[in-house]
Design a protein around this motif. Structure first.
Motif, PDB file in Angstrom:
ATOM      1  N   ASN A   1       5.849   0.670   5.563  1.00 21.73           N
ATOM      2  CA  ASN A   1       6.800   0.537   4.460  1.00 21.73           C
ATOM      3  C   ASN A   1       8.189   1.030   4.844  1.00 21.73           C
TER       4      ASN A   1
ATOM      5  N   GLY B   1       0.829  -1.191   0.000  1.00 23.75           N
ATOM      6  CA  GLY B   1       0.000   0.000   0.000  1.00 23.75           C
ATOM      7  C   GLY B   1       0.865   1.242   0.000  1.00 23.75           C
ATOM      8  N   GLU B   2       0.246   2.401   0.034  1.00 22.80           N
ATOM      9  CA  GLU B   2       0.997   3.655  -0.053  1.00 22.80           C
ATOM     10  C   GLU B   2       1.921   3.853   1.147  1.00 22.80           C
ATOM     11  N   HIS B   3       1.422   3.555   2.341  1.00 19.06           N
ATOM     12  CA  HIS B   3       2.207   3.787   3.546  1.00 19.06           C
ATOM     13  C   HIS B   3       2.566   2.499   4.292  1.00 19.06           C
ATOM     14  N   SER B   4       1.854   1.438   4.021  1.00 16.23           N
ATOM     15  CA  SER B   4       2.119   0.176   4.709  1.00 16.23           C
ATOM     16  C   SER B   4       1.855  -0.987   3.767  1.00 16.23           C
ATOM     17  N   THR B   5       2.381  -2.139   4.136  1.00 15.76           N
ATOM     18  CA  THR B   5       2.194  -3.361   3.354  1.00 15.76           C
ATOM     19  C   THR B   5       1.508  -4.396   4.240  1.00 15.76           C
TER      20      THR B   5
END
Length: 338
Positions: free
Chosen positions: A201, A116-120
């Motif tokens: 991330n 994702g944009e800020h986390s996986t």
């Protein structure tokens, strides 16, 4: 289902016997295993292991049993996969290796990475499991996965924690919730569609101090060789599928779900069963017929109750199915067996 290290079973037997007071020898013997001579270097089919767990685990009345099982997964129990993860360039690459070589773990499900944009998200999709085993094995797999992550972090002096964890079952009592939150170090959301651990991330991008490209290539080759060796042939697949379906009551998995549980593409799964002249539906009918006859021998169960146990929402549907299988109604079969 592919083969896996027998270590997870050994860890579980030790826990059940030493801390829960359960004698595991009779159940192991029914599956051709001698507790005293289990070889830690040997392997066992996942379906065979699941049958053993289905006998042992329901005997323990402890909602935190899965937590304890996962906590026992030793650092060395993953073999060369551990070394491959430790030589990753970044934590993200390590999780990528974990997904690629997940067949070398003890999981009862499939894991995937969803960036994702800020986390996986590290997602775990459990296979279809009998209700009496489901939470225990889900807890075991989630706790065991992060036991490995935490052990690697300890070795490499890292501090990687999920920002949020999902669990696909109802919220347990607060004492259990606190124990899980203390373990994962983050809030936990319950009643979710599957298991998930959200990881920032920026944490996944941290360079691993143990990165070594030459060693990584060597361990990757060794993991590839282990995968090839552990892939079990699908001979007698119909018998193994029938044994798996025997584990369920009320709600039965579909062909697609069983194929996923066995780690076989659904098309190949159906083709192999057809070659054995045992289509999936005929196996399901056979399992239900055998179960129905056993239930009918118990005079305390009504025909409606038996139909419910076999997954029929209406007793009339069960009666029609039983007549198709045997040529008589359940009531006539019960009377003829008296």
């Amino acid at each position: 289902m592919s083969a896996r290290s027998i270590l997870a079973l050994i860890y579980t037997v030790e826990l059940l016997e030493k801390e829960k007071g359960l004698d595991c020898a009779p159940a192991l013997a029914r599956h051709g295993l001698d507790k005293a001579s289990l070889d830690p270097s040997s392997e066992i089919g996942r379906d065979r292991e699941l049958l053993i767990f289905s006998e042992l685990l329901p005997q323990v009345n402890d909602p935190m049993l899965g937590f304890e099982m996962g906590s026992r997964f030793g650092f060395a129990g993953y073999g060369q996969l551990t070394m491959l993860l430790m030589t990753s360039e970044t934590a993200f690459q390590g999780f990528q290796f974990g997904v690629k070589y997940q067949a070398l773990t003890y999981l009862y499900g499939e894991i995937a990475l969803t960036p994702g944009e800020h986390s996986t998200a590290l997602d775990l999709y459990p296979i279809s499991l009998p209700p009496e085993l489901r939470r225990t094995l889900i807890d075991r797999d989630m706790v065991g996965t992060f036991k490995l992550v935490n052990d690697i972090q300890t070795q490499l002096n890292l501090d990687l924690k999920p920002a949020e964890v999902w669990m696909p079952y109802s919220r347990p009592p607060e004492e259990q919730v606190r124990r899980f939150e203390d373990y994962f170090g983050c809030p936990i959301r319950y009643d979710q569609p599957h298991c998930r651990a959200l990881i920032r991330n920026q944490d996944l991008a941290v360079r691993m101090p143990g990165y070594n490209k030459m060693a990584q290539d060597m361990y990757r080759d060794q993991c590839d060789a282990m995968l090839a060796r552990r892939e079990m042939p699908t001979d007698n697949l119909a018998t193994r599928v029938a044994s798996y379906l025997q584990l369920f009551v009320r709600s039965y998995p579909t062909a697609e779900q069983v194929a996923r549980a066995f780690g076989i593409p659904e098309r190949s799964f159906r083709r192999q069963l057809s070659s054995e002249q045992k289509p999936f539906q005929s196996i399901m009918d056979q399992v239900r017929e055998e179960k129905a006859k056993r239930y009918l021998a118990d005079s305390e169960k009504s025909v409606a109750q038996i139909g419910e146990l076999l997954g029929y929402s209406e007793s009339a549907a069960f009666v029609r199915a039983f007549e198709r299988w045997t040529g008589m109604t359940p009531a006539k079969h019960r009377k003829s067996s008296e």
